[in-house]
Design an enzyme around this catalytic site. Structure first.
Site, PDB file in Angstrom:
ATOM      1  N   ASP A  73      43.792  32.132   4.073  1.00 21.43           N
ATOM      2  CA  ASP A  73      44.826  32.179   4.783  1.00 21.43           C
ATOM      3  C   ASP A  73      45.141  30.810   5.333  1.00 21.43           C
ATOM      4  O   ASP A  73      46.184  31.320   6.222  1.00 21.43           O
ATOM      5  CB  ASP A  73      45.840  33.141   4.430  1.00 21.43           C
ATOM      6  CG  ASP A  73      46.748  34.681   4.108  1.00 21.43           C
ATOM      7  OD1 ASP A  73      46.910  33.957   2.898  1.00 21.43           O
ATOM      8  OD2 ASP A  73      46.757  34.924   4.527  1.00 21.43           O
TER       9      ASP A  73
ATOM     10  N   ASP B 201      76.878  -6.289   7.731  1.00 22.84           N
ATOM     11  CA  ASP B 201      75.974  -5.477   7.139  1.00 22.84           C
ATOM     12  C   ASP B 201      76.576  -4.446   6.750  1.00 22.84           C
ATOM     13  O   ASP B 201      76.705  -3.247   6.282  1.00 22.84           O
ATOM     14  CB  ASP B 201      74.759  -5.353   7.513  1.00 22.84           C
ATOM     15  CG  ASP B 201      73.611  -6.695   7.603  1.00 22.84           C
ATOM     16  OD1 ASP B 201      74.592  -7.064   6.650  1.00 22.84           O
ATOM     17  OD2 ASP B 201      72.805  -6.436   8.465  1.00 22.84           O
TER      18      ASP B 201
ATOM     19  N   GLY C  32      74.000  -5.034   1.145  1.00 20.97           N
ATOM     20  CA  GLY C  32      75.254  -5.552   0.868  1.00 20.97           C
ATOM     21  C   GLY C  32      75.622  -6.346  -0.514  1.00 20.97           C
ATOM     22  O   GLY C  32      75.477  -6.334  -1.541  1.00 20.97           O
ATOM     23  N   MET C  33      74.944  -7.411  -0.419  1.00 23.65           N
ATOM     24  CA  MET C  33      74.378  -8.628  -0.933  1.00 23.65           C
ATOM     25  C   MET C  33      73.792  -8.318  -2.266  1.00 23.65           C
ATOM     26  O   MET C  33      74.655  -8.878  -3.127  1.00 23.65           O
ATOM     27  CB  MET C  33      73.884  -9.675  -0.473  1.00 23.65           C
ATOM     28  CG  MET C  33      74.172 -11.241  -1.348  1.00 23.65           C
ATOM     29  SD  MET C  33      75.715 -11.938  -1.436  1.00 23.65           S
ATOM     30  CE  MET C  33      76.766 -11.824  -0.228  1.00 23.65           C
TER      31      MET C  33
END
Lengths: 508, 470
Positions: free
Chosen positions: A36, A294, A429-430
């Site tokens: 344990d 962006d 994004g692009m």
């Protein structure tokens, strides 16, 4: 009995051990069977800890089962007291000792008589509380123990520090980015001209605890750890608390304004508005990022957030309020503190999910099909399976979530880190546009998502060809919507025509 | 080290406090569910057990494993809920979702303490849901780490089929067991007879111990070269393919932690146990094969050359180990065999820690260890059963050890103090058996030495500020 493959919060003793081992020169002794002590492995691996983890086991074996622990626990405590000379030994019960119902307090009392250091029994019940609750309770217990001890010896200071000062309560070992957060908070306090009286539990000595009351106020940066301690100190010493999580631009400002109010109530006469302005506009890049082109591309994108209360709530607010992202679902596994979470996020998301069943969360993600997930390691794996990017924002975590580089989540540098995390999680994004225009550079076959409803519809060859031309990251959604369209109209085979008809009809 | 004529000494056994770090034996589900492909392992325990499995198994948890927790709640502990009804509900769900050929219940500390009668419940439930239920008590009260596999295999040994008594002598000869039947499927009797002739006529031999399939093939072929036929393997790839075991069969272990399985095979299934060293390292593999040959009265063919060739191919690694000292803190019961192999490589070994030492089951291995030490002219190691990690750390520092084989709890702190360590669990999960894999063992053992060799001129070995009290 419950069939379970995965859990978000660990068992109670993990919380106690996290708090105990965060302190300097505190030793924990687990009353547990062999094996344990896995906590030691986690601490040594995940935190890459250079020192031996101060946790040993008073082993529960067959003999203990038959005859009781008898001298064993006491011997183990006094032995550790001599070997390591810790200031405090915390006897930690586990699930095993919970059902053995031995009188551990009695062992503690006996061991205390023979030990130089202090000895206490962690007041946690395996079957009632989880890791997070147990940690919160143990920290409060230790603080109370030393406060009362100092009071008995008449060593409690009655004065406040000359200059405004703070206790930072709740940074601990194995906490998500806690060490970086702690550095960032100390910097923030320095910038605000506030002395840091004590940071507990991480790196603190128990001898410092009697001086907690000298601070002007307490700052509790995480919802899960420190709340009970702050409440206790408020009760005992009427110390004000700031419990606004300083994560994200808006919340950090809110946190600082709360501090300002509290200090001014005590006559400090501070004005942080200029600082907030300067930081927001010039130091943190997050505000500017939100305004930049962006971030415009992220507008309205769908996200799902899941984690502990602190991080899931903060992320939800950041995504929705600061970045214009559409948080479809925000969730937490802190069921015991559900009301707080609902109150925090209900204005910022469509639905709230409170659950610790990873399958329910996985299903919800499959249903929603967000563009990005912010969750734990479990959600990261769900994302992998469904081809959805995931930023990890909360425990349970793996070794890669203990970065060596400086990566706080709180304060102004934290806002920068979070902005990076969010931005990098979405498709850029692009790239996004190019994929849309050219049908993607992804030539993989359609992956049937394991978690979506199984399809009973056939796709014709040309239908499939067209489907494959759709970029990978929206293909699942298009497929599902088209199938729904076909089912509604009793169309049994989906051809290219049907696909486009669906697109025209429901914008799939 | 002097090479003075070694006095024949006796091995020195000690026993410490048992305060050591190891994995919980329930970890055996991680490799057994992958080995036995049609099984489902249900661990009946608490959040503590689940947390361990989830963290220790790392990424495997995300591969929809064929194991799960039956997580006990307060109502189960206080017997407000019926164990039987609860287990039935979960097992029916498992049957519905996965339809396995066997469900293995792993009993834990909690089921021991509340005295849940798993062995009693299993047969009843088994007949009700129609799936065999095997019960193994792999708990931390009684066992350490790899011993978990031992409890599971001992329980499985009871489930191995016995052959129905056949009426005529003749049919028996061509149809000795189910495996053979399976293997001969679709082939003509002449072809089988042809194949049979490759083997010496010996009583059926069953191997026990869970090893990856490539290792099964390698060891089986290794014995085949001596004309020894492996009739079956416990466990097989599938539960439905468990080997036939009859009275008088011979049984041979491949791993040092299988003493309960060995006992069960001997006492319950009336097998004859071949007590051999374990096929770890080229020396161990050769001794293992030789022992089987001697039991069956076979003259081993080409073994010495084979061992020699392997040693030659290992020389680059052996040269790194020669003259260095190794210390086993002890956590997985492979320690005696590995130490014997490393000593043969030219290392010294002051201490072998081991959770549990079965001197009868490991008898041949211990003899080989003693013999190896004498032949290599190194002192016999002290064998410390149920070690005390705290005391061991003191001894490691005093003795200036070159390589410590230890669990992950101590590895990073020791490295920070400039002591080379190898994580012991890797030996459990790597392929280490037979001639073929000897190199893999040394690859693991030399890795810290090779890595630290490349860092040694950087002045970065001591990375703790004040020497923390160990």
């Amino acid at each position: 009995m419950k069939l379970a493959y995965w859990m978000y919060a660990g068992p109670a003793h993990i919380g106690t051990l996290r708090v105990a081992t965060s302190f300097k020169n505190v030793h924990a002794i687990m009353h547990a069977p062999i094996g344990d002590d896995y906590f030691n492995v986690m601490r040594s691996m995940l935190e890459r800890e250079r020192n031996f983890t101060p946790v040993t086991t008073s082993v529960v074996d067959r003999h203990v089962l038959a005859r009781g622990s008898q001298e064993k626990v006491v011997d183990n405590i006094t032995r550790k007291d001599q070997e390591e000379q810790p200031d405090l030994i915390v006897l930690t019960p586990t699930c095993t000792s919970s059902i053995l119902q031995e009188d551990l307090q009695n062992f503690v009392d006996r061991a205390q008589m023979e030990s130089k250091g202090d000895v206490m029994l962690a007041d946690v019940n395996h079957y009632r509380v989880n890791e997070l609750q147990a940690g919160d309770r143990t920290l409060q217990q230790i603080v109370q123990f030393y406060t009362e001890k100092a009071r008995k010896r008449d060593e409690l200071p009655t004065d406040k520090t000359a200059n405004p000062s703070v206790n930072i309560i709740g940074t601990s070992t194995l906490g998500f980015h806690n060490q970086h957060d702690c550095t960032e908070l100390k910097r923030l306090m320095a910038d605000l001209g506030i002395e840091v009286n004590t940071v507990i539990p991480d790196g603190a000595s128990v001898h410092q605890l009697k001086n907690l009351s000298r601070a002007w106020f307490n700052l509790v940066p995480y919802r899960e750890l420190g709340t009970m301690t702050a409440d206790y100190l408020k009760q005992e010493f009427a110390m004000p608390v700031v419990d606004i999580v300083p994560m994200g631009v808006v919340e950090t400002a809110r946190c600082i304004r709360a501090i300002q109010r509290i200090l001014n109530d005590q006559g400090a006469g501070v004005d942080y508005e200029d600082f907030i302005n300067h930081q927001t506009l010039n130091v943190s890049q997050a505000a500017w990022f939100s305004r930049s082109i962006d971030c415009q591309n992220l507008t309205g994108k769908k996200a799902v957030v899941f984690g502990d209360n602190t991080h899931a709530a903060a992320m939800t607010k950041i995504l929705a309020r600061e970045m214009g992202i559409h948080v479809v679902m925000a969730g937490t596994y802190c069921k015991y503190d559900e009301d707080w979470f609902r109150e925090q996020v209900s204005d910022y998301c469509d639905e709230v999910l409170v659950s610790d069943d990873h399958a329910a969360i996985g299903d919800a993600i499959a249903r929603i099909e967000p563009s990005a997930i912010f969750g734990t390691q479990m959600e990261r794996h769900v994302g992998k399976r469904l081809n959805i990017p995931c930023g990890v924002i909360a425990a349970p975590i793996h070794i890669q979530n203990f970065p060596i580089g400086y990566k706080p989540f709180v304060g102004y540098e934290g806002t920068n880190q979070i902005a990076d995390l969010v931005y990098n999680s979405f498709t850029l994004g692009m790239e996004d546009h190019l994929l849309e225009i050219f049908g993607g550079h992804d030539t993989k076959d359609v992956i049937t998502k394991g978690m979506t409803a199984d399809t009973d519809l056939g796709w014709s060859k040309d239908g499939l060809t067209e489907l494959n031309r759709i970029p990978g990251f929206v293909r699942g959604k298009v497929k599902r919507n088209t199938e729904k369209f076909a089912r509604d109209r009793n169309i049994s085979e989906i051809t290219a025509e049907v696909l486009y008809a669906a697109k025209e009809a429901i914008g799939a | 080290m002097t090479l003075a004529t070694p006095q024949p000494q006796e091995l020195n056994f000690e026993c410490e406090t048992g305060n050591y770090h190891t994995f919980c034996p329930i970890s055996c589900v991680a490799w057994l569910y992958q080995k036995i492909e049609d099984s489902f392992f249900l661990v009946i325990g608490t959040k503590t057990c689940g947390y361990f499995l989830q963290n220790a198994m790392g990424v495997m948890i995300f591969a929809e494993p064929r194991y799960a927790m039956a997580e006990l709640e307060e109502g189960d502990i206080s017997a407000q809920l019926s164990d039987y009804a609860e287990l039935k509900r979960l097992c029916e769900q498992i049957k519905r979702d996965r339809n396995p050929s066997v469900i293995v219940w792993i009993g834990t500390c909690t089921t021991e303490i509340i005295k849940m009668d798993l062995e009693g419940l299993a047969p009843k439930l088994e007949s009700e849901i129609g799936i065999p239920i095997v019960v193994a008590r792999a708990n931390g009260l009684d066992y350490a780490f790899t011993q978990g596999e031992d409890t599971v295999l001992a329980a499985m040994a009871q489930r191995c089929p016995t052959q129905e008594p056949t009426p005529a002598e003749e049919t028996e000869k061509g149809d000795r067991n189910a495996i053979k039947k399976l293997l001969s499927f679709g082939r003509k009797p002449e072809e089988i007879a042809q194949e049979e002739s490759e083997y010496v006529d010996h009583p059926p031999l069953v191997l026990f111990g869970s090893v990856p399939d490539p290792v099964v093939t390698q060891l089986t072929l290794e014995l085949k070269k001596q004309g020894i036929k492996v009739s079956g393997w416990l466990p097989a790839k599938r539960y439905t393919e468990l080997p036939v075991i009859e009275e008088g069969y011979y049984a041979l272990g491949v791993n040092p932690f299988l003493s309960r399985t060995a006992t069960t095979l001997m006492r319950r299934r009336k097998c004859k146990l071949i007590g051999a060293p374990f096929p770890i390292g080229p020396d161990g593999t050769r001794a293992w094969i030789e022992k089987v040959c001697s039991v069956f009265g076979i003259e081993p063919q080409g073994l010495e050359e084979r061992e020699q060739t392997i040693w030659e191919s290992l020389e680059d690694y052996v040269s790194l180990l020669r003259g260095k000292s190794v210390f086993f803190m002890g956590d997985n019961l492979l320690e005696i065999s590995l130490a014997r192999f490393f000593i043969r490589c030219g290392m010294t070994c002051p201490e072998i820690g081991i959770p549990y030492m079965d001197k009868r089951y490991q008898g041949a291995e211990l003899q080989l260890l003693q013999k190896t030490c004498e032949e290599m002219g190194v002192p016999l190691p002290r064998i410390v059963e149920k070690p005390d990690n705290y005391n061991q750390l003191q001894r490691i520092q005093e003795q200036n050890i070159d390589l410590v084989i230890t669990g992950m709890a101590h590895a990073n702190p020791l490295e920070a103090r400039g002591i080379n360590t190898k994580w012991s669990v890797e030996f459990t999960f790597a392929q280490i058996h037979g001639f073929t894999n000897a190199r893999d063992v040394l690859e693991l053992a030399t890795r810290p030495l090779r890595r630290n060799q490349s860092l040694k001129d950087m002045g970065w070995s001591q990375l703790v500020k004040e020497e923390a009290k160990v």
